[in-house]
Design an enzyme around this catalytic site. Sequence first.
Site, mmCIF file in Angstrom:
data_model
loop_
_atom_site.group_PDB
_atom_site.id
_atom_site.type_symbol
_atom_site.label_atom_id
_atom_site.label_comp_id
_atom_site.label_asym_id
_atom_site.label_seq_id
_atom_site.Cartn_x
_atom_site.Cartn_y
_atom_site.Cartn_z
ATOM 1 N N LEU A 66 34.170 41.189 42.112
ATOM 2 C CA LEU A 66 35.620 42.053 42.436
ATOM 3 C C LEU A 66 36.401 41.457 40.885
ATOM 4 O O LEU A 66 35.740 41.390 39.982
ATOM 5 C CB LEU A 66 36.594 41.354 43.732
ATOM 6 C CG LEU A 66 35.289 41.356 44.813
ATOM 7 C CD1 LEU A 66 36.124 40.703 46.123
ATOM 8 C CD2 LEU A 66 35.611 43.244 45.246
ATOM 9 N N LYS A 172 32.579 30.080 32.856
ATOM 10 C CA LYS A 172 32.173 31.257 31.961
ATOM 11 C C LYS A 172 33.768 31.306 30.678
ATOM 12 O O LYS A 172 33.152 32.136 30.205
ATOM 13 C CB LYS A 172 32.625 32.594 33.321
ATOM 14 C CG LYS A 172 33.323 33.672 32.824
ATOM 15 C CD LYS A 172 32.055 34.829 32.468
ATOM 16 C CE LYS A 172 32.938 35.697 32.259
ATOM 17 N NZ LYS A 172 31.682 36.321 31.003
HETATM 18 P P1 NAP Z 1 36.134 46.436 37.576
HETATM 19 O O1 NAP Z 1 35.706 48.258 36.414
HETATM 20 O O2 NAP Z 1 37.937 46.451 37.723
HETATM 21 O O3 NAP Z 1 36.790 46.739 38.668
HETATM 22 C C1 NAP Z 1 37.145 46.214 39.527
HETATM 23 C C2 NAP Z 1 36.743 45.627 41.737
HETATM 24 O O4 NAP Z 1 37.226 44.966 42.134
HETATM 25 C C3 NAP Z 1 36.737 46.571 41.967
HETATM 26 O O5 NAP Z 1 35.549 47.376 42.995
HETATM 27 C C4 NAP Z 1 37.838 46.830 42.571
HETATM 28 O O6 NAP Z 1 38.013 48.783 43.704
HETATM 29 C C5 NAP Z 1 38.024 45.955 42.994
HETATM 30 N N1 NAP Z 1 39.423 45.418 43.298
HETATM 31 C C6 NAP Z 1 40.257 45.487 42.390
HETATM 32 N N2 NAP Z 1 41.272 44.307 43.178
HETATM 33 C C7 NAP Z 1 41.030 44.483 44.209
HETATM 34 C C8 NAP Z 1 41.388 44.351 45.577
HETATM 35 N N3 NAP Z 1 42.584 44.129 45.849
HETATM 36 N N4 NAP Z 1 41.534 44.829 46.721
HETATM 37 C C9 NAP Z 1 39.932 44.446 46.468
HETATM 38 N N5 NAP Z 1 39.385 45.688 46.056
HETATM 39 C C10 NAP Z 1 39.372 44.864 44.726
HETATM 40 O O7 NAP Z 1 36.217 44.982 37.151
HETATM 41 P P2 NAP Z 1 34.623 44.635 36.182
HETATM 42 O O8 NAP Z 1 34.538 45.114 34.767
HETATM 43 O O9 NAP Z 1 33.577 46.099 36.928
HETATM 44 O O10 NAP Z 1 34.658 43.587 36.254
HETATM 45 C C11 NAP Z 1 34.010 43.009 37.472
HETATM 46 C C12 NAP Z 1 34.692 41.209 37.502
HETATM 47 O O11 NAP Z 1 33.101 40.766 35.994
HETATM 48 C C13 NAP Z 1 35.665 40.940 37.094
HETATM 49 O O12 NAP Z 1 36.363 39.752 37.618
HETATM 50 C C14 NAP Z 1 35.301 40.227 35.617
HETATM 51 O O13 NAP Z 1 36.699 39.477 34.958
HETATM 52 C C15 NAP Z 1 34.243 40.207 35.580
HETATM 53 N N6 NAP Z 1 33.079 40.851 34.475
HETATM 54 C C16 NAP Z 1 33.169 41.913 33.386
HETATM 55 C C17 NAP Z 1 32.337 41.748 32.680
HETATM 56 C C18 NAP Z 1 32.213 43.165 31.745
HETATM 57 O O14 NAP Z 1 31.853 43.983 30.789
HETATM 58 N N7 NAP Z 1 33.451 45.043 32.825
HETATM 59 C C19 NAP Z 1 31.756 40.718 32.510
HETATM 60 C C20 NAP Z 1 31.442 39.543 32.806
HETATM 61 C C21 NAP Z 1 32.296 39.847 33.622
HETATM 62 P P3 NAP Z 1 38.578 49.702 43.287
HETATM 63 O O15 NAP Z 1 37.128 50.266 42.781
HETATM 64 O O16 NAP Z 1 39.062 50.028 44.343
HETATM 65 O O17 NAP Z 1 39.419 49.705 42.228
#
Ligand code: NAP
Length: 297
Positions: A66, A172
């Site tokens: 998430l 992390k």
């Molecule tokens: P993202 O694209 O913004 O996806 C976020 C996810 O969380 C989506 O499925 C979103 O649902 C869900 N979400 C957000 N608020 C919510 C709520 N109140 N209730 C239920 N679901 C909710 O983020 P991401 O880039 O995939 O990153 C996900 C995690 O991995 C984060 O913690 C980030 O810090 C970490 N991360 C990211 C990367 C990267 O390169 N992107 C790398 C390492 C770690 P919706 O689709 O409905 O919005």
Amino acid sequence: MFPQIGFLGLGKMGSGMAARLVEAGHNVIVWNRTRAKCDPLHELGATVATVPREIPARTEIIISMLYDDYSVEEVFNGPDGLLSVPVEGRLFIEMSTLRPEKAKAIARSCGEQGAEFIDVPVSGTVGPARSGKLMALVGGSESNLERARPILEDMTRRIVHAGPVGSGSLLKLVLNLPLAVYWQSLAEAIAMGHAGGLEIETMLNVINDSGGGLSALSHKISMIVENSENVAFDMKTMIKDSQNILAKGAEYDIPMPAMSVALDSYNADHSAGLGDADAVAIVRFLLESVGSSLLED
Ligand code: NAP
């Protein structure tokens, strides 16, 4: 057929990780707040749940990817949340980047209901998520890690056991700090060189081929040069993680001036409308704010 795995959160990272599990042969049931993001997974063969609480009834191992502490709280403890139904014996593998305290609090809630929990944030971005080349940073017991390992192995190139619950989340934050500061320092370096007449692409390639390079930079050079709208790790996520890093620094009385300045820059970028842009937009933003002539081309 493998036993069913639950996967909640199909954002930029989760969609690739869940697809990877389906393609590895796992029987996956997915849920996402925005239902449309489940469609590509459904087409690959995953089952779709309508609310989180459907998942523990059907699976023993439940992965979540998430956004932040708040979204994890909603999905675990909300009215239709994972913990609103019996979960005894389940193993929750929480892979979002959270505050270590949040991971510990959710672990306690799971424990009170007879379920197990590990925090497993990841290093690596969208490409490695899709290709199963992430690095998993595990906080939790050895026995829970061994239970999760066969599944983690299908998503990762390396699994690091950092310590008890919360340790994966702390590790992390540790690895995100130098990365967050790096993009700020890169922006300053590129702005200085460009002001003196150097080409952006030349500078980036030379930095990348020197001691000042970073594996993350090699994947981002073309994004910076082409001012690409592709997004892997967005600015608002960088801000979330930077705030959590500074809070940890304050808790341990560790001065973090570099992190603090970098966060000011990310906040300025966000205020300028770049919250959804990739965090490397920090480089272009500084060039723009010092009036780079090349950007007018
Ligand atoms: P993202 O694209 O913004 O996806 C976020 C996810 O969380 C989506 O499925 C979103 O649902 C869900 N979400 C957000 N608020 C919510 C709520 N109140 N209730 C239920 N679901 C909710 O983020 P991401 O880039 O995939 O990153 C996900 C995690 O991995 C984060 O913690 C980030 O810090 C970490 N991360 C990211 C990367 C990267 O390169 N992107 C790398 C390492 C770690 P919706 O689709 O409905 O919005």
